[in-house]
Design a protein around this motif. Structure first.
Motif, PDB file in Angstrom:
ATOM      1  N   UNK A  60      -6.676 -28.722 -40.548  1.00 52.62           N
ATOM      2  CA  UNK A  60      -7.312 -28.980 -41.645  1.00 52.62           C
ATOM      3  C   UNK A  60      -8.217 -29.864 -42.044  1.00 52.62           C
ATOM      4  N   UNK A  61      -9.373 -30.340 -42.522  1.00 53.70           N
ATOM      5  CA  UNK A  61      -9.763 -31.129 -42.363  1.00 53.70           C
ATOM      6  C   UNK A  61     -11.151 -30.753 -43.372  1.00 53.70           C
ATOM      7  N   UNK A  62     -10.530 -31.915 -44.394  1.00 53.49           N
ATOM      8  CA  UNK A  62     -11.703 -31.562 -46.114  1.00 53.49           C
ATOM      9  C   UNK A  62     -12.238 -32.766 -45.982  1.00 53.49           C
ATOM     10  N   UNK A  72     -11.074 -19.638 -52.707  1.00 46.77           N
ATOM     11  CA  UNK A  72      -9.139 -19.456 -52.586  1.00 46.77           C
ATOM     12  C   UNK A  72      -8.279 -20.904 -51.526  1.00 46.77           C
ATOM     13  N   UNK A  73      -7.025 -20.775 -51.906  1.00 47.63           N
ATOM     14  CA  UNK A  73      -6.423 -21.886 -50.901  1.00 47.63           C
ATOM     15  C   UNK A  73      -5.468 -21.130 -49.501  1.00 47.63           C
ATOM     16  N   UNK A  74      -6.210 -20.327 -48.734  1.00 45.97           N
ATOM     17  CA  UNK A  74      -5.750 -19.656 -48.143  1.00 45.97           C
ATOM     18  C   UNK A  74      -5.597 -20.749 -47.291  1.00 45.97           C
ATOM     19  N   UNK A  75      -4.877 -22.298 -46.636  1.00 47.25           N
ATOM     20  CA  UNK A  75      -3.762 -22.618 -45.583  1.00 47.25           C
ATOM     21  C   UNK A  75      -3.072 -22.073 -45.727  1.00 47.25           C
ATOM     22  N   UNK A  76      -2.457 -21.985 -44.277  1.00 47.18           N
ATOM     23  CA  UNK A  76      -0.692 -20.952 -44.601  1.00 47.18           C
ATOM     24  C   UNK A  76      -0.325 -22.142 -44.146  1.00 47.18           C
ATOM     25  N   UNK A  77      -0.226 -21.881 -42.130  1.00 50.06           N
ATOM     26  CA  UNK A  77       0.356 -23.461 -42.124  1.00 50.06           C
ATOM     27  C   UNK A  77      -0.144 -24.796 -40.861  1.00 50.06           C
ATOM     28  N   UNK A  78      -1.346 -24.977 -41.625  1.00 52.73           N
ATOM     29  CA  UNK A  78      -2.110 -25.974 -41.237  1.00 52.73           C
ATOM     30  C   UNK A  78      -1.606 -27.269 -41.584  1.00 52.73           C
ATOM     31  N   UNK A  79      -1.670 -28.350 -41.252  1.00 50.82           N
ATOM     32  CA  UNK A  79      -1.360 -29.716 -41.782  1.00 50.82           C
ATOM     33  C   UNK A  79      -2.808 -29.976 -41.472  1.00 50.82           C
ATOM     34  N   UNK A  80      -2.718 -30.324 -43.250  1.00 53.90           N
ATOM     35  CA  UNK A  80      -3.766 -30.694 -44.039  1.00 53.90           C
ATOM     36  C   UNK A  80      -4.245 -31.474 -43.878  1.00 53.90           C
ATOM     37  N   UNK A 119      -1.115 -32.670 -46.327  1.00 50.95           N
ATOM     38  CA  UNK A 119      -0.484 -33.795 -45.635  1.00 50.95           C
ATOM     39  C   UNK A 119      -0.083 -34.823 -45.273  1.00 50.95           C
ATOM     40  N   UNK A 120      -2.020 -35.439 -45.173  1.00 43.77           N
ATOM     41  CA  UNK A 120      -2.239 -36.530 -45.064  1.00 43.77           C
ATOM     42  C   UNK A 120      -3.603 -37.476 -45.779  1.00 43.77           C
ATOM     43  N   UNK A 121      -3.617 -38.312 -45.460  1.00 45.83           N
ATOM     44  CA  UNK A 121      -4.739 -39.196 -46.409  1.00 45.83           C
ATOM     45  C   UNK A 121      -4.965 -40.385 -46.081  1.00 45.83           C
ATOM     46  N   UNK A 122      -6.010 -40.591 -46.050  1.00 45.68           N
ATOM     47  CA  UNK A 122      -6.485 -42.103 -45.480  1.00 45.68           C
ATOM     48  C   UNK A 122      -7.201 -43.284 -46.981  1.00 45.68           C
ATOM     49  N   UNK A 140       3.656 -42.397 -50.814  1.00 48.69           N
ATOM     50  CA  UNK A 140       3.381 -43.760 -50.055  1.00 48.69           C
ATOM     51  C   UNK A 140       2.889 -43.103 -48.244  1.00 48.69           C
ATOM     52  N   UNK A 141       4.248 -42.442 -47.857  1.00 46.92           N
ATOM     53  CA  UNK A 141       4.284 -42.466 -46.319  1.00 46.92           C
ATOM     54  C   UNK A 141       3.384 -41.252 -45.912  1.00 46.92           C
ATOM     55  N   UNK A 142       2.527 -40.662 -46.834  1.00 52.20           N
ATOM     56  CA  UNK A 142       1.174 -39.480 -46.429  1.00 52.20           C
ATOM     57  C   UNK A 142       0.763 -40.721 -46.022  1.00 52.20           C
ATOM     58  N   UNK A 143      -0.028 -41.175 -46.199  1.00 51.00           N
ATOM     59  CA  UNK A 143      -1.412 -42.383 -46.229  1.00 51.00           C
ATOM     60  C   UNK A 143      -1.110 -43.125 -45.727  1.00 51.00           C
TER      61      UNK A 143
END
Length: 247
Positions: A60-62, A72-80, A119-122, A140-143
């Protein structure tokens, strides 16, 4: 943009994935699917089908938060993946929230932060990465230190030349004009954004634009546009263009 637009870093990622991984199923969630055209499934946000896709998505990209996809936050197993939508010259997210005054407020704030983790930020720089850690409560390691996806097109000379023509045509100005772009950020609901179309500025700016052969294109932040503060207007050399893509 809360399901209101197909634009920004999310659109840049969509274009990249579409061109490089055509085997993937791409879904875009919007409030009003009839308003948009894109070569993928465009699904109504908060519909049963839309909620199903959110709950079963692999990635999922936002560019704002999970509410881009659903209320609602329905994101279940998605890599966010949190792409965000700019560079924070102001305080954002957690850093803009007042410190909790009591135990219940602190508990609520911590719960909201847990729900909003990605899970990931840029981040386009080390200084931005430090802000992201604080604002998003991110490790820090998620950026990932990379540029804004939407800015990749700015390295394309053909795109830039075409964009000049698109901008001038949108203003009805055909000629070799310099272009001055004014894109103020959103501050808060009480702060009024300064505009070059204000009577106190308009006449002098128009005269300067004639003397130096330029046009001014003004585009407010989406939040201001969505509250009806901006409509398509112009005055000689000053143009409001709320619907043009920022890039």
């Amino acid at each position: 943009w809360f399901g209101n637009q197909i634009s920004d870093n999310s659109l840049a990622m969509y274009n990249y994935i579409k061109n490089n991984n055509p085997q993937l199923e791409l879904i875009w969630l919007v409030r009003n699917p009839a308003k948009f055209s894109l070569d993928c499934k465009i699904i109504k946000r908060n519909s049963i089908k839309g909620m199903f896709y959110v709950a079963t998505a692999k990635v999922a990209f936002v560019n704002q938060g999970y509410f881009d996809l659903c209320s609602f936050n329905l994101l279940a197993g998605a890599y966010k993946v949190q792409l965000w939508h700019g560079v924070p010259w102001k305080k954002i997210c957690n850093d803009s929230v007042e410190l909790p005054k009591n135990f219940m407020e602190k508990l609520t704030q911590n719960l909201v932060r847990k729900l909003a983790n990605y899970d990931l930020y840029i981040a386009p720089s080390d200084s931005y990465a430090a802000i992201a850690e604080s604002a998003f409560n991110a490790s820090a390691n998620s950026i990932l230190r990379v540029g804004q996806p939407r800015n990749q097109v700015l390295y394309d000379a053909d795109f830039c030349e075409k964009s000049r023509k698109v901008l001038l045509n949108a203003c009805g100005m055909n000629g070799d004009y310099k272009i001055v772009v004014y894109m103020p950020t959103f501050r808060d609901k009480k702060t009024k954004t300064e505009s070059f179309l204000e009577p106190s500025l308009c006449q002098s700016v128009n005269q300067l634009a004639k003397d130096l052969n330029f046009v001014v294109i003004e585009k407010s932040h989406f939040q201001d546009i969505s509250r009806g503060k901006e409509s398509l207007r112009s005055n000689e050399r000053i143009f409001l263009c709320p619907n043009l893509d920022a890039q």
